[in-house]
Design an enzyme around this catalytic site. Sequence first.
Site, PDB file in Angstrom:
ATOM      1  N   LYS A 190       0.858  -1.187   0.000  1.00 39.40           N
ATOM      2  CA  LYS A 190       0.000   0.000   0.000  1.00 39.40           C
ATOM      3  C   LYS A 190       0.891   1.232   0.000  1.00 39.40           C
ATOM      4  O   LYS A 190       1.929   1.250   0.671  1.00 39.40           O
ATOM      5  CB  LYS A 190      -0.898  -0.041   1.227  1.00 39.40           C
ATOM      6  CG  LYS A 190      -1.948   1.048   1.289  1.00 39.40           C
ATOM      7  CD  LYS A 190      -2.836   0.846   2.502  1.00 39.40           C
ATOM      8  CE  LYS A 190      -3.948   1.870   2.593  1.00 39.40           C
ATOM      9  NZ  LYS A 190      -4.845   1.595   3.739  1.00 39.40           N
ATOM     10  N   SER A 219      -9.848  -1.038   6.664  1.00 35.46           N
ATOM     11  CA  SER A 219      -9.213  -0.833   5.356  1.00 35.46           C
ATOM     12  C   SER A 219      -8.466  -2.023   4.763  1.00 35.46           C
ATOM     13  O   SER A 219      -8.073  -1.972   3.603  1.00 35.46           O
ATOM     14  CB  SER A 219      -8.262   0.360   5.426  1.00 35.46           C
ATOM     15  OG  SER A 219      -8.995   1.543   5.236  1.00 35.46           O
ATOM     16  N   SER A 226      -9.716   1.416   2.607  1.00 34.06           N
ATOM     17  CA  SER A 226      -8.873   2.242   1.767  1.00 34.06           C
ATOM     18  C   SER A 226      -7.798   1.461   1.012  1.00 34.06           C
ATOM     19  O   SER A 226      -7.226   1.972   0.068  1.00 34.06           O
ATOM     20  CB  SER A 226      -8.188   3.312   2.620  1.00 34.06           C
ATOM     21  OG  SER A 226      -7.339   2.704   3.579  1.00 34.06           O
TER      22      SER A 226
HETATM   23  N1  GLN Z   1     -13.295   3.337   5.954  1.00 33.97           N
HETATM   24  C1  GLN Z   1     -12.732   3.775   7.188  1.00 33.97           C
HETATM   25  C2  GLN Z   1     -12.407   5.246   7.101  1.00 33.97           C
HETATM   26  O1  GLN Z   1     -12.731   5.826   6.138  1.00 33.97           O
HETATM   27  C3  GLN Z   1     -11.523   2.982   7.538  1.00 33.97           C
HETATM   28  C4  GLN Z   1     -10.287   3.420   6.871  1.00 33.97           C
HETATM   29  C5  GLN Z   1      -9.082   2.622   7.299  1.00 33.97           C
HETATM   30  O2  GLN Z   1      -9.194   1.564   7.906  1.00 33.97           O
HETATM   31  N2  GLN Z   1      -7.914   3.162   7.035  1.00 33.97           N
HETATM   32  O3  GLN Z   1     -11.853   5.818   7.987  1.00 33.97           O
END
Ligand code: GLN
Length: 490
Positions: free
Chosen positions: A77, A176, A152
């Site tokens: 990532k 994410s 994400s």
């Molecule tokens: N979807 C969640 C957010 O928008 C989690 C994001 C993540 O785990 N980095 O914060």
Amino acid sequence: MLASSARAIRDDVAAGRVSAVEVCRAYLDRMEAVNGSLNAFNLIDPDRALAQAAGVDRRRAAGEPPGALAGVPVALKDNLCVRGMRTTASSRILERFVPPYDATVVQRIERAGGVIVGKTNCDEFAMGSSNENSAFGPVRTPWAPDRAPGGSSGGSAAAVAAGGVPLSLGSDTGGSIRQPAAFCGVVGLKPTYGRVSRYGLLAFASSLDQIGPITRTAADAALALGVLAGADPADATSSRQPVPDFSAALTGEMSGLRVGVPRAFVAEGVDDGVKRAFDEALDTLRRGGATLVDIELPHAKYAIPVYYLVATAEASSNLARYDGVRYGYRSSRHAEQGLRAMYSRTRDEGFGAEVKRRIMLGTYVLSAGYYDAYYLKAQQVRTLLRRDYEQAFERVDVVATPTSPVPPFRLGEKVADPLQMYLTDVFTVSQPLAGLPAVSIPCGFVGRPERLPVGLQLTGRMFDESTLLRVADAYERMTDWHAATPPLWS
Ligand code: GLN
């Protein structure tokens, strides 16, 4: 070769049946072929990857031990620092940032013979659930060209699902790793907080962030976690808990296992097809010898507001460092107006809309006068949430829910309505708040004519990834959802 597991590649390379360079070439070709339609990669670095692979072959020829990931191509990532490799967090503000050091997970992968092939697209600073918040454009799930891969870590999940790499790393703050794994039909593991060093991970919310693997099988997740896990002097929050042999835990057994199902929590707002796949998965677990136990997580309904208060508060603090002074983008407009103007113009031009929204939310909940009502209250409810799980784990070994209440949604469908987007995180934000490990595994499909993947999520006790991986692996032996390949595959 492209359908191989990381384990099989490692075995083949270690035995000399194939060279790491051959493996690397095949995967690089595949990546180039799929990335045009997926947009899963922010950067592919063939030269560096091939040089690394050649090093693995050389060391093998010299009789050195090959390493647990010998010759396995790995994508990272784009919020994980690799020395000399552009690392952007999919943000304009880091568009030209080249880290001077390696994240601990990078060192560990390379020491184990893994071959880093590039950086995957993600939501900007890991904030999002659809990958639409990337400065480099959205990723698509390989299962349907017009749908989100989740976020994400959308690029990491899509890359594995499309056969571009057998293993990628994501980061998980509120889902994410797990939610994109579900949306792409692959396995995603968020380890216990502290299990894996966060050194070199661009911070979003430091009390929640964890790095973990995305793979096509539970066995590969176990292999990868064994390489990533362990104490690190460079991360004071990394744990000294002993790292067990996760692969040895995969016995195929689940008799005697008690699976907690928070019925009331999963009753509401879950898509019918997701619900059906989830119920079927529970049935499979029961056939495998597990006992289903009704449990309650009374405070789980507050998990979304608690998460979006805590995570934004921490983000507003962590992102204060991007001010255009030491590194990253700096606005050059109206330089004569002074330092304060430079800060604000840099941040205005460098950050995207969702990141700005979160900085403002987080600044607000931390501000004098609101701190007690929002941030402090959220921390208190966070404790209650942790207790809910502690009580549940007195009676059960794992907790099962769907990973996401909905299947992969259409690109553009939710992005204009942040609240709708946040609500899709309902099943994945409570585990990071409680520090617990959780895994998402493929458990079926919904929709016709498209087949959209559904994920089953299992949450475990602190530092008990072994049980999660054992159940996930046993479930895979009873089903073939994890072996399904998206239309893009062929
Ligand atoms: N979807 C969640 C957010 O928008 C989690 C994001 C993540 O785990 N980095 O914060």
